[in-house]
Design an enzyme around this catalytic site. Structure first.
Site, PDB file in Angstrom:
ATOM      1  N   ASP A  59       0.783  -1.052   0.024  1.00  0.00           N
ATOM      2  CA  ASP A  59      -0.119  -0.214   0.106  1.00  0.00           C
ATOM      3  C   ASP A  59       0.621   1.089  -0.015  1.00  0.00           C
ATOM      4  O   ASP A  59       1.792   1.606   1.288  1.00  0.00           O
ATOM      5  CB  ASP A  59      -0.943  -0.109   0.836  1.00  0.00           C
ATOM      6  CG  ASP A  59      -1.876   0.653   1.373  1.00  0.00           C
ATOM      7  OD1 ASP A  59      -2.917   0.693   1.907  1.00  0.00           O
ATOM      8  OD2 ASP A  59      -2.257   1.253   0.156  1.00  0.00           O
ATOM      9  N   MET A  60       0.775   1.906  -1.369  1.00  0.00           N
ATOM     10  CA  MET A  60       1.201   3.362  -0.908  1.00  0.00           C
ATOM     11  C   MET A  60       1.202   4.228  -0.073  1.00  0.00           C
ATOM     12  O   MET A  60       0.142   4.279   0.044  1.00  0.00           O
ATOM     13  CB  MET A  60       1.624   4.074  -2.386  1.00  0.00           C
ATOM     14  CG  MET A  60       1.576   2.765  -4.105  1.00  0.00           C
ATOM     15  SD  MET A  60       3.749   2.383  -3.202  1.00  0.00           S
ATOM     16  CE  MET A  60       4.278   3.404  -3.627  1.00  0.00           C
ATOM     17  N   TYR A  64      -0.802  10.066  -3.872  1.00  0.00           N
ATOM     18  CA  TYR A  64      -0.665  11.212  -4.411  1.00  0.00           C
ATOM     19  C   TYR A  64      -0.169  12.062  -4.131  1.00  0.00           C
ATOM     20  O   TYR A  64       0.775  13.463  -4.566  1.00  0.00           O
ATOM     21  CB  TYR A  64      -2.070  11.893  -4.580  1.00  0.00           C
ATOM     22  CG  TYR A  64      -3.661  10.856  -5.223  1.00  0.00           C
ATOM     23  CD1 TYR A  64      -3.387   9.680  -6.084  1.00  0.00           C
ATOM     24  CD2 TYR A  64      -4.286  11.613  -5.774  1.00  0.00           C
ATOM     25  CE1 TYR A  64      -3.611   9.372  -6.938  1.00  0.00           C
ATOM     26  CE2 TYR A  64      -5.411  10.406  -6.276  1.00  0.00           C
ATOM     27  CZ  TYR A  64      -5.123   9.797  -6.266  1.00  0.00           C
ATOM     28  OH  TYR A  64      -5.914   8.859  -7.649  1.00  0.00           O
ATOM     29  N   ARG A 101      -1.164  15.504   8.774  1.00  0.00           N
ATOM     30  CA  ARG A 101      -1.880  14.329   9.727  1.00  0.00           C
ATOM     31  C   ARG A 101      -1.778  14.139  11.130  1.00  0.00           C
ATOM     32  O   ARG A 101      -2.718  14.354  12.458  1.00  0.00           O
ATOM     33  CB  ARG A 101      -2.179  12.807   9.562  1.00  0.00           C
ATOM     34  CG  ARG A 101      -2.731  11.856   8.320  1.00  0.00           C
ATOM     35  CD  ARG A 101      -2.550  10.952   7.771  1.00  0.00           C
ATOM     36  NE  ARG A 101      -2.699  10.618   6.425  1.00  0.00           N
ATOM     37  CZ  ARG A 101      -2.334   9.230   5.764  1.00  0.00           C
ATOM     38  NH1 ARG A 101      -3.762   8.594   6.199  1.00  0.00           N
ATOM     39  NH2 ARG A 101      -2.408   9.119   4.428  1.00  0.00           N
ATOM     40  N   ASP A 161      -2.855   2.863  -5.919  1.00  0.00           N
ATOM     41  CA  ASP A 161      -1.971   2.836  -5.626  1.00  0.00           C
ATOM     42  C   ASP A 161      -1.853   1.005  -4.400  1.00  0.00           C
ATOM     43  O   ASP A 161      -0.503   1.023  -3.456  1.00  0.00           O
ATOM     44  CB  ASP A 161      -1.463   3.961  -4.734  1.00  0.00           C
ATOM     45  CG  ASP A 161      -2.597   3.720  -3.574  1.00  0.00           C
ATOM     46  OD1 ASP A 161      -3.776   3.254  -3.554  1.00  0.00           O
ATOM     47  OD2 ASP A 161      -2.723   4.579  -1.845  1.00  0.00           O
ATOM     48  N   GLU A 162      -2.446  -0.053  -4.873  1.00  0.00           N
ATOM     49  CA  GLU A 162      -2.232  -1.017  -4.360  1.00  0.00           C
ATOM     50  C   GLU A 162      -1.724  -2.579  -5.118  1.00  0.00           C
ATOM     51  O   GLU A 162      -2.810  -2.071  -5.988  1.00  0.00           O
ATOM     52  CB  GLU A 162      -3.733  -1.146  -3.513  1.00  0.00           C
ATOM     53  CG  GLU A 162      -3.689  -0.513  -2.402  1.00  0.00           C
ATOM     54  CD  GLU A 162      -5.821  -0.434  -1.394  1.00  0.00           C
ATOM     55  OE1 GLU A 162      -5.331  -1.416  -0.411  1.00  0.00           O
ATOM     56  OE2 GLU A 162      -6.474  -0.125  -2.451  1.00  0.00           O
TER      57      GLU A 162
END
Length: 752
Positions: A59-60, A64, A101, A161-162
């Site tokens: 998983d990136m 983006y 985040r 992206d996975e």
DNA sequence: ACGGTTATGACA
DNA sequence: TTGTCATAA
């Protein structure tokens, strides 16, 4: 353990993990007297999960954002978010860096809110083209990642992206040749792994604990495989970083579901391993909604109707009860996931199955005139055209269906909440044609949407309706028949003159186009004629049509492909193995659990044959099967042997050639206006591709269910894979009726 | 109807 | 087969 359960486990075993069984020659015959021996011989994990695979989910991290940071390195390390559309409240956040985040910025925020929460945040806009967001840079970046990750083992592009990887073979090889316990030192990236269930005591060195776990000589076979998987994935992740500058996180487990769960547990840029021994505890505390496919209505139903909080709490219900409540497939799926069982295959698909281009027109931006709708449809279709042309150039794939989706509201009267229906038609290549067809589809939808009455709304404002979203998509994308497809390659020298042509695609486009009258009057189209009557303003717009009539020619589009085809299996497997439904999550073990499968007879036959007939029969060789196929096709006088000009059409054994005679028809070639050669190409789903594809199992010259599976062992591994895909069983149709609303998820128990 | 856009898959 | 719905990232 009850006999029933034993039997169940055993039967699952019989059909599960064929590749591993092949390797380890653990053929489980299903004989009563073998139960004890098998139970003793099988590692516990494999008994319980039917699954000795090593699966990774990659998983990136805030993908983006990373893509933007790569082009703007000054943004690296800063709180950053990617937004689209700046106008309303500062745009919508679609990716948030981990620095941001930490400041409390969330994906659901608008740009303004994000600024509020984190004044230093860097907001980067999604590129805009033709007045809409354009995601190409991210798609391309995703492809870069895939091309690194697909080096090792089977690789499935799960999203932009996975990626899922089946590393079973690589892990087994490593365990045999260079097991972790034999290694001098182990990469730091591996030692940073998180091992679920591995207790790191205060004061102890986490990396040292991990190293010990990875190198334990007394570990179960399963754990050793996972350890190898961890090494391989860490290596791949480092390679991704080196070659793309992107970081990613990964999960390593015995199946896709657990690998996916794990990859999200430690982000960013970390990896997590799920030993079988940790699964029960993991699921016992896992909130229902965290499980993939349970984030929506089904999960809500489990919470509110069954009162569940965690996945583990599903254990209290029998499979039968779950089936009664949620249907056969969903019920079994739930029963399985509660136990950490998930037999989904990693699919080996590196390319998307469809392309779409869409835009929303929220609130006051709603489109009120046909002209404005046409304008935006033109923009969307242009982008779509660009994408399918790239796909054709780069991957030699052709899309066969064009679909239009829209949302609209109706002011005032009665059924104003009627949904705008989606419409589709054969896809004709060429920007102009796509635009024309899309408009026709829209008008057909609008007519349905409004009802038969007021249909007129020309250029001028109307105050009845407004369109709040438009999208066009291209689907049913199949590789062009190719002489270089793996199977064709393999049999190329061994089969009697498969008439594969080396004609290039360009030649096809240039030459295969018959000149035909440009008018569409005589052609049978998918859009009914009435449409034109009701929309006289459409005069001159051609119908989207199926180019099946006499003036259309069949053409041979076989061509050299240059190593592209291995990326995708050209013919979708007849079964649904490897797919997950939502409304009706698939049972991952329908074939592994014959109790549930009505059409199991053939599967059982396959399984029995596999168990019993290990010796190759003289006439069961795969070569013979293909020769037989070829002969039967020849003697059947293939329908599509020649085109209108008498040019022979390929009957090569590319997978779709085998299941469907190869023919593409073209039409309207002459009148097209664009300079792009692709504009001239028509990929109408005519010929027998579409007609036969769903019946692939019958389309061969023999019953596919009667193939002795052992003959497959004759083939090279990649070809074996392909065959197994075709032989995979189909899912059981659900007999329980269920509506789509949440209340229908919980059916009254009809058995009482 | 401002969580958008893109994509996948099951089922009627 | 087509269209609708559900789900996810």
């Amino acid at each position: 353990m009850s006999d029933g359960k034993k039997k169940r486990l055993l039967e699952r075993e019989e059909f599960a993990g064929q590749k591993n069984e092949r390797k380890r020659k653990q053929h489980l015959e299903g004989k009563e007297e073998d139960y004890r021996r098998i139970e003793e011989a099988m590692p516990v994990a494999r008994r319980e999960t039917c699954d000795g695979r090593v699966i990774a989910h990659v998983d990136m991290d805030c993908f983006y954002v990373q893509v933007e940071q790569r082009t703007q390195p000054n943004l690296r390390g800063l709180p950053t978010a990617v937004i689209q559309y700046n106008s309303y409240k500062g745009g919508a956040l679609i990716a948030v860096s981990y620095e941001a985040r930490k400041c409390g910025v969330k994906r659901s925020m608008r740009g303004d809110e994000a600024k509020e929460a984190c004044p230093q945040i860097q907001l980067v806009q999604v590129p805009v083209a033709r007045g809409k967001a354009n995601l190409n840079s991210y798609r391309n970046a995703g492809s870069e990642v895939v091309s690194v990750l697909s080096q090792k083992g089977r690789c499935e592009r799960a999203s932009i992206d996975e990626v899922y990887l089946d590393l079973t073979d690589a892990a087994e090889t490593m365990l045999m040749e260079t097991p972790p316990e034999s290694m001098q030192d182990i990469e730091d990236e591996v030692l940073k792994s998180h091992i679920l269930g591995l207790e790191i005591k205060d004061g102890s060195d986490a990396k040292e604990e991990v190293r010990k776990w990875l190198c334990r000589s007394d570990a179960t076979y399963q754990d050793k495989l996972l350890a190898c998987g961890a090494l391989i994935v860490a290596d791949l992740r480092m390679q991704v970083l080196k070659e793309t500058e992107f970081t990613c996180s990964a999960g390593v487990a015995h199946n896709k579901m657990l690998a996916k769960l794990a990859s999200a547990m430690n982000k960013p840029a970390q990896q997590t391993v799920v030993p079988q021994s940790s699964v029960e505890e993991l699921l016992a505390s896992l909130p229902i909604k965290k499980m993939k496919h349970l984030g929506g209505k089904l999960g809500s139903s489990l919470q509110s109707d069954l009162g569940l909080n965690t996945v583990g709490e599903l254990l209290q219900f029998s499979e039968e009860k779950l089936q009664q409540w949620y249907g056969i497939n969903t019920g079994t799926w739930l029963w399985n996931i509660a136990r950490g069982i998930n037999g989904e295959e990693v699919e080996g698909r590196l390319l998307p199955k469809s392309h779409g281009s869409g835009k929303t027109f929220p609130g006051p931006q709603a489109l009120k005139t046909i002209d404005s709708v046409q304008h935006w449809l033109n923009e969307l279709c242009e982008e779509l055209n660009e994408r399918i042309n790239s796909d054709l150039d780069q991957n030699k794939r052709i899309a066969h269906t064009l679909t239009l989706h829209a949302r609209a509201y109706k002011t005032g009267d009665s059924d104003s909440n009627r949904k705008f229906p989606s419409k589709s038609c054969p896809l004709r290549y060429g920007a102009r044609k796509i635009q024309e067809d899309a408009l026709i589809l829209f008008q057909a939808g609008l007519r349905d949407f409004l009802g038969v009455y007021n249909s007129k709304a020309h250029g001028s404002e109307n105050n009845n309706w407004g369109v709040t979203s438009l999208s066009v998509s291209a689907s049913k994308i199949v590789p062009i028949p190719s002489g270089t497809h793996s199977i064709v390659k393999y049999f190329g020298g061994q089969l009697p003159s498969s008439s594969t042509s080396n004609q290039s695609l360009d030649v096809v486009i240039d030459e295969a186009a018959p000149s035909s009258p440009s008018g569409s009057e005589n052609r049978s189209g998918l859009i009914p004629c009435e449409l034109r009557l009701e929309y006289p303003e459409d005069k001159g717009i051609k119908h989207p049509k199926a180019c099946l009539d006499q003036q259309d020619s069949l053409c041979n589009v076989s061509s050299e492909v240059d190593g592209l085809t291995e990326e995708s299996s050209p013919m979708p497997p007849p079964g649904n193995e490897g797919r997950m439904p939502h409304n009706e999550p698939r049972t991952d073990l329908p074939a592994k659990d014959p109790r549930l499968v009505s059409n199991t007879s053939s599967l059982k036959a396959v399984g029995k044959k596999k168990a019993a007939g290990k010796k190759l029969q003289g006439n069961s060789s795969i070569i013979n099967i293909f020769n037989n196929y070829h002969n039967s096709q020849s003697s059947m006088g293939q329908k599509n042997v020649t085109n209108a000009q008498g040019v022979e059409v390929s009957s090569s054994l590319g997978s779709q050639a085998a299941t469907a005679s190869v023919s593409y028809s073209t039409c309207n070639q002459v009148e097209v206006l664009d300079e792009n050669p692709h504009e001239e190409f028509d990929a109408t789903n005519s010929g027998s591709i579409i007609a036969n594809a769903p019946h692939g199992r019958q389309a061969w010259g023999y019953n596919i269910n009667e193939i002795d599976p052992s003959i497959i062992d004759e083939l090279p591994p990649d070809i074996q894979e392909e065959f197994r895909t075709w032989l995979r069983p189909q899912k059981r149709p659900n007999v329980v009726k269920r509506g789509s609303s949440i209340t229908h998820y919980f059916l009254p128990d009809k058995s009482r």
